[in-house]
Design a protein around this motif. Structure first.
Motif, PDB file in Angstrom:
ATOM      1  N   UNK A 362      45.288  11.204  67.751  1.00  0.00           N
ATOM      2  CA  UNK A 362      45.078  10.011  66.936  1.00  0.00           C
ATOM      3  C   UNK A 362      45.246  10.399  65.472  1.00  0.00           C
ATOM      4  N   UNK A 363      46.123   9.701  64.767  1.00  0.00           N
ATOM      5  CA  UNK A 363      46.328   9.951  63.344  1.00  0.00           C
ATOM      6  C   UNK A 363      45.318   9.121  62.560  1.00  0.00           C
ATOM      7  N   UNK A 364      44.345   9.795  61.989  1.00  0.00           N
ATOM      8  CA  UNK A 364      43.270   9.103  61.285  1.00  0.00           C
ATOM      9  C   UNK A 364      42.751  10.003  60.173  1.00  0.00           C
ATOM     10  N   UNK A 365      41.886   9.454  59.341  1.00  0.00           N
ATOM     11  CA  UNK A 365      41.141  10.234  58.363  1.00  0.00           C
ATOM     12  C   UNK A 365      39.756   9.630  58.245  1.00  0.00           C
ATOM     13  N   UNK A 366      38.796  10.420  57.780  1.00  0.00           N
ATOM     14  CA  UNK A 366      37.427   9.917  57.723  1.00  0.00           C
ATOM     15  C   UNK A 366      36.575  10.619  56.685  1.00  0.00           C
ATOM     16  N   UNK A 367      35.480   9.970  56.323  1.00  0.00           N
ATOM     17  CA  UNK A 367      34.473  10.540  55.418  1.00  0.00           C
ATOM     18  C   UNK A 367      33.105  10.231  56.005  1.00  0.00           C
ATOM     19  N   UNK A 368      32.262  11.234  56.104  1.00  0.00           N
ATOM     20  CA  UNK A 368      30.885  11.024  56.541  1.00  0.00           C
ATOM     21  C   UNK A 368      29.953  11.306  55.357  1.00  0.00           C
ATOM     22  N   UNK A 369      29.115  10.329  55.027  1.00  0.00           N
ATOM     23  CA  UNK A 369      28.166  10.481  53.928  1.00  0.00           C
ATOM     24  C   UNK A 369      26.750  10.354  54.480  1.00  0.00           C
ATOM     25  N   UNK A 370      25.956  11.402  54.293  1.00  0.00           N
ATOM     26  CA  UNK A 370      24.540  11.347  54.671  1.00  0.00           C
ATOM     27  C   UNK A 370      23.758  10.880  53.445  1.00  0.00           C
ATOM     28  N   UNK A 371      23.179   9.703  53.514  1.00  0.00           N
ATOM     29  CA  UNK A 371      22.445   9.170  52.357  1.00  0.00           C
ATOM     30  C   UNK A 371      20.983   8.901  52.649  1.00  0.00           C
ATOM     31  N   UNK A 372      20.563   9.057  53.907  1.00  0.00           N
ATOM     32  CA  UNK A 372      19.158   8.876  54.257  1.00  0.00           C
ATOM     33  C   UNK A 372      18.311  10.050  53.802  1.00  0.00           C
ATOM     34  N   UNK A 373      17.073   9.786  53.383  1.00  0.00           N
ATOM     35  CA  UNK A 373      16.201  10.821  52.822  1.00  0.00           C
ATOM     36  C   UNK A 373      15.915  11.944  53.813  1.00  0.00           C
ATOM     37  N   UNK A 374      15.468  11.594  55.015  1.00  0.00           N
ATOM     38  CA  UNK A 374      15.084  12.635  55.969  1.00  0.00           C
ATOM     39  C   UNK A 374      16.299  13.409  56.482  1.00  0.00           C
ATOM     40  N   UNK A 375      17.384  12.712  56.750  1.00  0.00           N
ATOM     41  CA  UNK A 375      18.584  13.383  57.251  1.00  0.00           C
ATOM     42  C   UNK A 375      19.147  14.313  56.178  1.00  0.00           C
TER      43      UNK A 375
END
Length: 642
Positions: A362-375
């Motif tokens: 699969x040709x894709x791109x992504x960004x994961x942002x952790x913005x929760x305090x505990x995580x």
């Protein structure tokens, strides 16, 4: 008291040489490290989160007489010289350079200032654990919050790596309205007098306790601070490269998400990088550099209406605790020629690393942002000092649960990409052109049934004809440059089922190709590159084909580098692999350059044939192979027991 350079003594303690571990961490990548650490530290100290943090880089010069207590610092370097003479060449070279710089008429500085930040709280009292103490006095210490970028206290060494004197001045206006400054010289131990050695770190202070001096330090004549924030003056700033371009590119590469979110503005000399122009600056990046192409793909995702946002589901762990739904968000987009990776970040928004092995089909791109305090708190504890990886074993309270949490996060990414973008498969397909050979059964209205075409068949009897098993042909081994010419000369036509099939669903994170070779027949073909027996051995090889599941992914197209996974259906001691390219009309041999693996021991490579000793029985074998082919190809790999 008049300010002075104070080098505290060590009573029978450690003698510090020139190799400071914190400074050496950033050697060879000084400007990029400076940019990452400075911007991250400023973001961690934000005062009003509704407004962006502003970071400014400005170069200037001062005369040597304006350098704070220059003569005292020169005297300290003289004592370093006499202490270490003929004992450490590196120290001798450093001291000689430092003394030369301090004797010049003009001394170059870099001023780094931030705004909408809290300043260095704790400078008034010097209390342990305050931001001022952690930055100026404590070693390996950080008091940052759970959502901050840093946690090791090592990043503060990055500015020292950019000073040829290894000397900085800090000037601060904190949120309690206290204004202060102090200097730090991070050099080496020296003998103050016989039997009396210093620690190697000196402070420009007005107290023997090395506390901050009350008031701002104005070294840059063009600058005056009138709001809270911190100024760092890097002495003897003489970079080898174009520092403006290097810092600009580092800001764009590492902080484009934060800038696009309007949380950070960076000024470099007369240039400004902000939410308004980040897109234009990214579009001007050099396409010849792979890392900049990745930035363009990620920024396109952030700004495209085709992007999809998927919140991370709630998770609960016995020791780690609970992640609430939405503490992380995955941004993904499908398109042509995308990088098949996900950029991993936390709340500060700085680039950490790219997660790959998600899907090669699969040709894709992504960004994961952790913005929760505990995580953020949990994954911050997994982060290495360079902020380039999450290592679960660093989570000392529960490393096994941290590993599970990281594994769950990767699984979420893979499954989300597959669920959102995996093409639907069907059991039927249109065969283009077949209609030209089929009867036209369309019936025009008003015409009779006589226009219908039909085919009636009656089966009278069924007879079973036993097919004779073809006799094995034994031919003398022949050495030919071209295998296809060899077949023509001896009159052999390749037979047997050697069709490949895709195994896309068998690997969670890779783009797969290949197939299951030698599904029928008991006798495999002779080596296409070398003949059936290994030359010079006097012993014929068995050449028994082994059913095998084959999967592969292209690592570097231009160099012909592939990663191959084979899973044999039986145990065997010795084997060989034959590599071919699958073509429309016929297969042809694929010459192998190198092979590396921890699962097999390579004994020989001859054209397209790799002979080996099996080290892992029936277990899957991971192999990295370089082939003499500069384009993407459909690999056919056959496995034989020999």
């Amino acid at each position: 008291m008049q300010p002075f350079w104070n080098f505290p003594a060590t009573a029978g303690g450690t003698i510090n040489s020139i190799n400071n571990a914190g400074i050496e961490t950033f050697r060879g990548n000084e400007l990029d490290s400076l940019t990452r650490e400075i911007c991250q530290n400023s973001l961690d100290a934000v005062k009003d989160e509704e407004q962006p943090v502003i970071v400014e880089f400005k170069q200037f010069q001062i005369s040597r007489n304006q350098f704070p207590q220059r003569d005292e610092l020169v005297n300290a370097f003289n004592k370093c010289e006499s202490t270490w003479k003929s004992k450490n060449t590196k120290i001798e070279q450093f001291v000689e350079q430092a003394k030369y710089i301090l004797k010049n008429d003009q001394i170059p500085f870099l001023r780094i200032s931030d705004f909408n930040t809290k300043g260095l709280e704790g400078a008034r009292t010097g209390e342990l654990g305050t931001p001022w103490s952690s930055l100026v006095r404590e070693a390996g210490s950080s008091n940052k919050g759970d959502s901050s970028g840093g946690s090791f206290g090592i990043g503060k060494s990055a500015p020292f790596a950019n000073s040829k004197l290894r000397t900085l001045f800090y000037s601060s206006y904190d949120i309690t309205d206290y204004q202060s400054h102090i200097g730090v010289a991070n050099i080496m131990s020296f003998e103050e007098r016989p039997g009396f050695n210093t620690l190697g770190t000196g402070y420009f202070t007005d107290s023997h306790n090395s506390t901050a001096i009350s008031n701002l330090l104005n070294l840059d004549p063009s600058f005056q601070r009138d709001e809270t924030g911190t100024d760092i003056y890097v002495t003897a700033f003489e970079p080898k490269e174009n520092w403006v371009e290097a810092i600009r590119n580092s800001v764009i590469y590492n902080f484009f998400i934060t800038i696009w979110q309007d949380k950070l503005v960076v000024k470099i000399e007369d240039e400004t990088i902000s939410h308004e122009n980040i897109g234009t600056l990214i579009s001007k990046l050099d396409d010849d550099k792979e890392e900049y192409c990745q930035v363009k793909a990620y920024f396109k995702l952030l700004t495209s209406e085709e992007g999809i946002q998927v919140p991370y589901p709630a998770k609960r762990y016995k020791k780690i605790g609970e992640f609430k739904e939405g503490e992380a968000t995955l941004y993904i987009m499908k398109g042509e020629d995308l990088n098949r990776r996900v950029l991993m970040t936390r709340k500060a928004g700085m680039r950490l690393f790219e997660q790959n092995r998600i899907s090669g089909s699969i040709s894709f791109t992504g960004i994961l942002i952790i913005h929760g305090t505990h995580m953020n708190q949990v994954f911050k504890k997994m982060e290495n000092p360079a902020h380039t990886e999450w290592e679960p074993n660093r989570y000392e309270e529960a490393p096994s649960e941290a590993k599970k949490a990281f594994s769950d996060l990767r699984k979420f990414i893979r499954e989300t990409v597959q669920q959102q973008f995996q093409a639907e498969t069907t059991e039927t397909m249109d065969a283009f052109g077949v209609s030209d050979f089929l009867p036209d059964t369309t019936q025009v209205a008003g015409e009779g049934d006589e226009k219908k075409e039909s085919l009636t068949m009656k089966i009278k009897s069924i007879a079973h004809k036993k097919k004779e098993k073809p006799k094995k042909k034994v031919k003398k081994k022949q050495q030919k440059e071209n295998f296809e010419d060899t077949l023509e000369e001896v009159g052999i036509t390749p037979e047997g089922d050697q069709a490949g099939h895709s195994n896309d669903d068998r690997n969670e994170g890779e783009g797969l190709g290949g197939g299951t070779g030698n599904q029928q027949g008991e006798q495999g073909p002779a080596d296409e590159g070398t003949g059936g027996a290994k030359e010079g051995k006097g012993e014929k090889e068995k050449n028994k084909p082994i059913d095998v599941d084959t999967r592969y992914i292209c690592l570097e197209k231009d160099s012909g580098l592939y990663r191959l996974n084979i899973k044999p259906e039986k145990k065997f001691e010795k084997g060989k692999l034959e590599f071919k390219v699958s073509g429309e009309q016929s297969d042809y041999i694929l010459p192998v350059i190198t092979v590396t693996s921890n699962d097999i021991e390579i004994t020989s490579i001859d054209k397209n044939v790799v002979r080996f000793v099996n080290l892992t029985g029936k277990k899957p074998k991971n192999i990295q192979v370089q082939v003499d082919y500069e384009q993407y190809c459909v690999l056919e790999v056959d496995l034989y027991e020999i």
